[in-house]
Design a protein around this motif. Sequence first.
Motif, PDB file in Angstrom:
ATOM      1  N   UNK A   1       1.928  70.158  20.693  1.00  0.00           N
ATOM      2  CA  UNK A   1       1.434  71.171  20.612  1.00  0.00           C
ATOM      3  C   UNK A   1       0.863  72.309  21.287  1.00  0.00           C
ATOM      4  N   UNK A   2      -0.095  71.577  22.099  1.00  0.00           N
ATOM      5  CA  UNK A   2      -0.914  71.799  23.045  1.00  0.00           C
ATOM      6  C   UNK A   2      -0.473  72.875  24.277  1.00  0.00           C
ATOM      7  N   UNK A   3       0.668  72.435  23.827  1.00  0.00           N
ATOM      8  CA  UNK A   3       1.979  73.071  24.994  1.00  0.00           C
ATOM      9  C   UNK A   3       2.158  74.344  24.372  1.00  0.00           C
ATOM     10  N   UNK A   4       2.399  74.663  22.772  1.00  0.00           N
ATOM     11  CA  UNK A   4       3.344  75.424  22.229  1.00  0.00           C
ATOM     12  C   UNK A   4       2.057  76.723  22.393  1.00  0.00           C
ATOM     13  N   UNK A   5       1.070  76.147  21.398  1.00  0.00           N
ATOM     14  CA  UNK A   5      -0.284  77.154  22.122  1.00  0.00           C
ATOM     15  C   UNK A   5      -0.900  78.076  23.301  1.00  0.00           C
ATOM     16  N   UNK A   6      -0.251  77.232  24.225  1.00  0.00           N
ATOM     17  CA  UNK A   6      -0.890  77.883  25.686  1.00  0.00           C
ATOM     18  C   UNK A   6       0.193  79.083  26.425  1.00  0.00           C
ATOM     19  N   UNK A   7       1.801  78.419  26.207  1.00  0.00           N
ATOM     20  CA  UNK A   7       2.106  79.105  25.644  1.00  0.00           C
ATOM     21  C   UNK A   7       2.107  80.354  25.242  1.00  0.00           C
ATOM     22  N   UNK A   8       2.385  80.305  24.241  1.00  0.00           N
ATOM     23  CA  UNK A   8       1.798  81.606  22.625  1.00  0.00           C
ATOM     24  C   UNK A   8       0.661  82.332  23.200  1.00  0.00           C
ATOM     25  N   UNK A   9      -0.666  82.163  24.001  1.00  0.00           N
ATOM     26  CA  UNK A   9      -1.703  82.455  24.384  1.00  0.00           C
ATOM     27  C   UNK A   9      -0.970  83.260  25.710  1.00  0.00           C
ATOM     28  N   UNK A  10      -0.641  82.557  26.683  1.00  0.00           N
ATOM     29  CA  UNK A  10       0.576  82.765  27.913  1.00  0.00           C
ATOM     30  C   UNK A  10       0.833  84.025  27.920  1.00  0.00           C
ATOM     31  N   UNK A  11       2.030  84.276  26.755  1.00  0.00           N
ATOM     32  CA  UNK A  11       1.957  85.460  26.653  1.00  0.00           C
ATOM     33  C   UNK A  11       1.420  86.483  26.456  1.00  0.00           C
ATOM     34  N   UNK A  12       0.284  86.399  25.321  1.00  0.00           N
ATOM     35  CA  UNK A  12      -0.440  87.085  25.033  1.00  0.00           C
ATOM     36  C   UNK A  12      -1.225  87.523  25.943  1.00  0.00           C
ATOM     37  N   UNK A  13      -1.735  85.972  26.629  1.00  0.00           N
ATOM     38  CA  UNK A  13      -2.293  87.491  28.628  1.00  0.00           C
ATOM     39  C   UNK A  13      -1.536  88.018  29.146  1.00  0.00           C
ATOM     40  N   UNK A  14      -0.143  88.114  29.181  1.00  0.00           N
ATOM     41  CA  UNK A  14       0.765  88.705  29.783  1.00  0.00           C
ATOM     42  C   UNK A  14       0.602  90.199  29.387  1.00  0.00           C
ATOM     43  N   UNK A  15       1.302  90.027  27.888  1.00  0.00           N
ATOM     44  CA  UNK A  15       1.359  91.712  27.677  1.00  0.00           C
ATOM     45  C   UNK A  15      -0.114  92.084  27.012  1.00  0.00           C
ATOM     46  N   UNK A  16      -1.633  91.182  27.751  1.00  0.00           N
ATOM     47  CA  UNK A  16      -2.669  92.124  27.282  1.00  0.00           C
ATOM     48  C   UNK A  16      -2.332  92.989  28.778  1.00  0.00           C
ATOM     49  N   UNK A  17      -1.812  92.112  29.937  1.00  0.00           N
ATOM     50  CA  UNK A  17      -2.405  92.868  31.671  1.00  0.00           C
ATOM     51  C   UNK A  17      -1.400  93.727  31.715  1.00  0.00           C
ATOM     52  N   UNK A  18      -0.456  93.616  31.150  1.00  0.00           N
ATOM     53  CA  UNK A  18       0.605  94.602  31.290  1.00  0.00           C
ATOM     54  C   UNK A  18      -0.251  95.964  30.827  1.00  0.00           C
ATOM     55  N   UNK A  19      -1.145  95.711  29.099  1.00  0.00           N
ATOM     56  CA  UNK A  19      -1.449  96.889  28.290  1.00  0.00           C
ATOM     57  C   UNK A  19      -2.687  97.523  28.913  1.00  0.00           C
ATOM     58  N   UNK A  20      -3.490  96.493  29.258  1.00  0.00           N
ATOM     59  CA  UNK A  20      -4.574  96.821  29.734  1.00  0.00           C
ATOM     60  C   UNK A  20      -4.597  96.015  31.395  1.00  0.00           C
ATOM     61  N   UNK A  21      -5.005  97.090  32.021  1.00  0.00           N
ATOM     62  CA  UNK A  21      -4.113  96.360  34.104  1.00  0.00           C
ATOM     63  C   UNK A  21      -5.706  96.423  34.615  1.00  0.00           C
ATOM     64  N   UNK A  22      -6.249  96.852  34.027  1.00  0.00           N
ATOM     65  CA  UNK A  22      -8.129  96.635  34.630  1.00  0.00           C
ATOM     66  C   UNK A  22      -8.766  95.540  34.162  1.00  0.00           C
ATOM     67  N   UNK A  23      -8.046  94.450  32.859  1.00  0.00           N
ATOM     68  CA  UNK A  23      -8.581  93.474  32.999  1.00  0.00           C
ATOM     69  C   UNK A  23      -7.937  92.525  33.218  1.00  0.00           C
ATOM     70  N   UNK A  24      -6.737  92.292  33.478  1.00  0.00           N
ATOM     71  CA  UNK A  24      -6.002  91.740  34.205  1.00  0.00           C
ATOM     72  C   UNK A  24      -6.742  90.662  35.773  1.00  0.00           C
ATOM     73  N   UNK A  25      -6.399  89.766  35.263  1.00  0.00           N
ATOM     74  CA  UNK A  25      -7.719  88.921  36.333  1.00  0.00           C
ATOM     75  C   UNK A  25      -7.340  87.806  36.642  1.00  0.00           C
ATOM     76  N   UNK A  26      -6.902  87.095  37.510  1.00  0.00           N
ATOM     77  CA  UNK A  26      -6.658  85.732  37.842  1.00  0.00           C
ATOM     78  C   UNK A  26      -7.092  84.602  37.203  1.00  0.00           C
ATOM     79  N   UNK A  27      -6.977  83.330  36.356  1.00  0.00           N
ATOM     80  CA  UNK A  27      -7.055  82.609  35.916  1.00  0.00           C
ATOM     81  C   UNK A  27      -8.108  81.286  36.385  1.00  0.00           C
ATOM     82  N   UNK A  28      -8.766  81.210  36.121  1.00  0.00           N
ATOM     83  CA  UNK A  28     -10.108  80.702  37.040  1.00  0.00           C
ATOM     84  C   UNK A  28      -9.891  79.099  36.851  1.00  0.00           C
ATOM     85  N   UNK A  29     -10.173  77.656  37.649  1.00  0.00           N
ATOM     86  CA  UNK A  29      -9.309  76.924  37.557  1.00  0.00           C
ATOM     87  C   UNK A  29     -10.687  76.325  36.999  1.00  0.00           C
TER      88      UNK A  29
END
Length: 174
Positions: free
Chosen positions: A146-174
């Motif tokens: 269930x957590x993996x599904x939430x993360x996967x859906x968020x990751x798609x949102x993050x990729x869409x956001x990076x495509x639409x708003x390239x200036x906000x595209x940053x690498x993930x901080x661990x």
Amino acid sequence: MYDTVSKRIGQLAQITALLGGLGLFAVIGVTCVSVAGRALDGLGLGPVPGDIELVELGIGFAVFSTLPYAQFFRTHARVDLFKPAFGARPNRVLDLIGELLMCALTLVLSWRLWLGMLDKAAYHETTFILQIPLVWGYRAAMAVMVVACLVALFSVLRAIRALILPETHTEVQS
């Protein structure tokens, strides 16, 4: 709001990975005690009863527990053979395609795990030696999925956001 959601999803992914790590340490402990018991069998000690069953359940949980972390922090195995040849925008499109594929795979795995869990519950299957209900392992794995599904859906949102708003595209901080 996006940053808050990103932070919370990342924390959730880290918690599941830590839980999986604890499960892995428990498996290591059981294995060490069992091997030592076998070696000292002549002294009245012996292996841990059902050690193989415990290892199977623990390893399964540990593997499932790493999926959200690997997805969120982009640590899955990747082949970036052509990435340097493309510009930033085509790479963001490729990232989105990859995230969509991983999301689809995660959803399919979760669906099939859910069906397996229902099957194990319906037939009351247990492990052979310890008689541990197999549905327990499926439930633990399902909680992590269930957590993996939430993360996967968020990751798609993050990729869409990076495509639409390239200036906000940053690498993930661990």
